[in-house]
Design a protein around this motif. Structure first.
Motif, PDB file in Angstrom:
ATOM      1  N   ALA A 216      -8.142   0.674  -4.314  1.00 57.16           N
ATOM      2  CA  ALA A 216      -7.722  -0.039  -5.530  1.00 57.16           C
ATOM      3  C   ALA A 216      -7.393  -1.491  -5.189  1.00 57.16           C
ATOM      4  O   ALA A 216      -7.771  -2.418  -5.913  1.00 57.16           O
ATOM      5  N   ALA A 217      -6.734  -1.722  -4.053  1.00 55.59           N
ATOM      6  CA  ALA A 217      -6.368  -3.095  -3.657  1.00 55.59           C
ATOM      7  C   ALA A 217      -7.631  -3.899  -3.355  1.00 55.59           C
ATOM      8  O   ALA A 217      -7.733  -5.075  -3.710  1.00 55.59           O
TER       9      ALA A 217
ATOM     10  N   ARG B 158      -6.664   5.864  -1.667  1.00 51.50           N
ATOM     11  CA  ARG B 158      -6.911   5.383  -3.042  1.00 51.50           C
ATOM     12  C   ARG B 158      -6.275   4.020  -3.238  1.00 51.50           C
ATOM     13  O   ARG B 158      -6.850   3.123  -3.870  1.00 51.50           O
ATOM     14  N   ALA B 159      -5.087   3.828  -2.658  1.00 52.93           N
ATOM     15  CA  ALA B 159      -4.391   2.537  -2.792  1.00 52.93           C
ATOM     16  C   ALA B 159      -5.193   1.432  -2.098  1.00 52.93           C
ATOM     17  O   ALA B 159      -5.309   0.318  -2.618  1.00 52.93           O
TER      18      ALA B 159
ATOM     19  N   ALA C 296       2.310   1.721  -3.450  1.00 51.21           N
ATOM     20  CA  ALA C 296       1.301   2.221  -4.397  1.00 51.21           C
ATOM     21  C   ALA C 296       1.008   3.701  -4.142  1.00 51.21           C
ATOM     22  O   ALA C 296       0.684   4.449  -5.067  1.00 51.21           O
ATOM     23  N   ALA C 297       1.131   4.128  -2.887  1.00 53.90           N
ATOM     24  CA  ALA C 297       0.835   5.527  -2.549  1.00 53.90           C
ATOM     25  C   ALA C 297       2.079   6.418  -2.644  1.00 53.90           C
ATOM     26  O   ALA C 297       1.991   7.626  -2.411  1.00 53.90           O
TER      27      ALA C 297
ATOM     28  N   ALA D  96      -3.638   9.514  -1.009  1.00 54.08           N
ATOM     29  CA  ALA D  96      -3.040   8.520  -1.913  1.00 54.08           C
ATOM     30  C   ALA D  96      -3.145   7.120  -1.302  1.00 54.08           C
ATOM     31  O   ALA D  96      -3.435   6.127  -1.999  1.00 54.08           O
ATOM     32  N   LEU D  97      -2.945   7.054   0.003  1.00 54.78           N
ATOM     33  CA  LEU D  97      -3.047   5.767   0.709  1.00 54.78           C
ATOM     34  C   LEU D  97      -4.491   5.248   0.657  1.00 54.78           C
ATOM     35  O   LEU D  97      -4.726   4.041   0.436  1.00 54.78           O
TER      36      LEU D  97
ATOM     37  N   LEU E 106       0.840  -1.209   0.000  1.00 56.76           N
ATOM     38  CA  LEU E 106       0.000   0.000   0.000  1.00 56.76           C
ATOM     39  C   LEU E 106       0.869   1.250   0.000  1.00 56.76           C
ATOM     40  O   LEU E 106       0.600   2.214  -0.724  1.00 56.76           O
ATOM     41  N   CYS E 107       1.936   1.233   0.814  1.00 59.88           N
ATOM     42  CA  CYS E 107       2.848   2.397   0.851  1.00 59.88           C
ATOM     43  C   CYS E 107       3.484   2.595  -0.523  1.00 59.88           C
ATOM     44  O   CYS E 107       3.560   3.734  -1.024  1.00 59.88           O
TER      45      CYS E 107
END
Ligand SMILES: C[S@@+](CC[C@H](N)C(=O)[O-])C[C@H]1O[C@@H](n2cnc3c(N)ncnc32)[C@H](O)[C@@H]1O
Length: 288
Positions: A284-285, A280-281, A258-259, A277-278, A255-256
């Motif tokens: 998305a996951a 959104r990640a 991706a963000a 951003a986190l 997650l980190c």
């Protein structure tokens, strides 16, 4: 010797009696259980009303008018329409007297502001202007922020410690969930502190008036629910690195990455955009 009472500073020129007299006549002894700390100083109530901006348009929503000091300042400053929500039925008479002086401009709703859909009251632009009851102030604000676009502005009195958290920048001890969620949706401007002695009875702590203006768009795309989950996890263990504190949300390192965040960083150093951003990640996951 007690301080002499400055009657001029307590008489707003609306023909109604001074607030101390109103309180005595209506038997409005302050109740701690209702967070009642009344303001009598017209300079202060006038400053709070003016911080609302163009209150001659749309609707001003006041939470907890009590004996009506701020209500009178709002009407005196030209508020087109005030909707005041008060839980204490003892205030019914005094609020009716104020409404009679300003025909068609003051509506009172008797009830608990936590149960009322404030975002749907009156016509836009909506401004919430209030000396909040401190026992419910933060839950009230969080509830309104879920409908932030329904509001033009909030001018609110909180305990100073809460305003410090609302306005805190990353890297400071006050920065936390409340800072991230509020600043994601709004611009926060602390205006001025108010000494406990300005209230009757005086609260134990210093208060601060803050102006909170909802942004046209949140600072960065994200779902509020997910942002709340992410900040709860990250700040729930604020001393830990993100790679540990975010484990409850899944693959913390992934997650980190991706963000675009350093997994060894701690929550209190991550800017609002980083948490968005986190979030959104995480979404998305979850949707894969
Ligand atoms: C800090 S006092 C402010 C009174 C007045 N506006 C002033 O500035 O002097 C808070 C007011 O909120 C009212 N109140 C407390 N809890 C409430 C709730 N859940 N919903 C609506 N009003 C509430 C209290 O009865 C009190 O009148």
């Amino acid at each position: 010797m007690s301080d002499p009472i400055d009657v001029a500073a307590e008489t707003p020129g609306d023909g109604l009696p001074p607030l101390r007299e109103v309180i005595a006549t209506h038997g409005l002894d302050a109740r701690r259980s209702l967070g009642q700390n009344f303001l009598f100083d017209l300079n202060l109530t006038g400053r709070i009303a003016r911080a609302g901006g163009e209150i001659d348009q749309g609707t001003v929503i006041e939470i907890g008018p009590g004996p009506g000091g701020l209500t009178r300042a709002l009407l005196g400053a030209g508020a087109r329409r005030v909707i005041a929500i008060e839980r204490d039925s003892r205030c019914r008479g005094v609020l009716a007297e104020i409404a009679a002086v300003w025909p068609g401009r003051l509506e009172t709703i008797e009830g608990d502001a936590l149960d009322i859909d404030v975002a749907a009251l009156g016509e836009a632009p909506r401004r919430v202007i209030a000396n909040l009851p401190y026992n419910v102030a933060t839950p009230l604000l969080i509830g309104w922020l879920r409908h932030a676009s329904a509001f033009e502005r909030f001018v609110l009195m909180f305990q100073k410690e809460v305003v410090d958290r609302l306005a805190a920048r990353p890297g400071t001890k006050d920065y936390g969930r409340l800072s991230v969620i509020t600043q994601w949706l709004c611009e926060v401007r602390p205006l001025f502190d108010v000494n406990p002695r300005a209230f009757t009875p005086p609260p134990k702590v210093v208060s601060t008036v803050v102006r909170i203006d909802p942004r046209p768009q949140p600072l960065a795309p994200a779902r509020m629910e997910t942002l709340e989950r992410v900040t709860a996890a990250a700040f729930g263990q604020r001393r830990k690195m993100l790679r540990a504190s975010l484990k409850a949300l899944g693959d913390a390192e992934g997650l980190c990455a991706a963000a675009g965040l350093d997994p060894t960083a701690r929550a209190e150093t991550i800017p609002v955009e980083g948490f968005a951003a986190l979030a959104r990640a995480v979404d998305a996951a979850g949707s894969v």
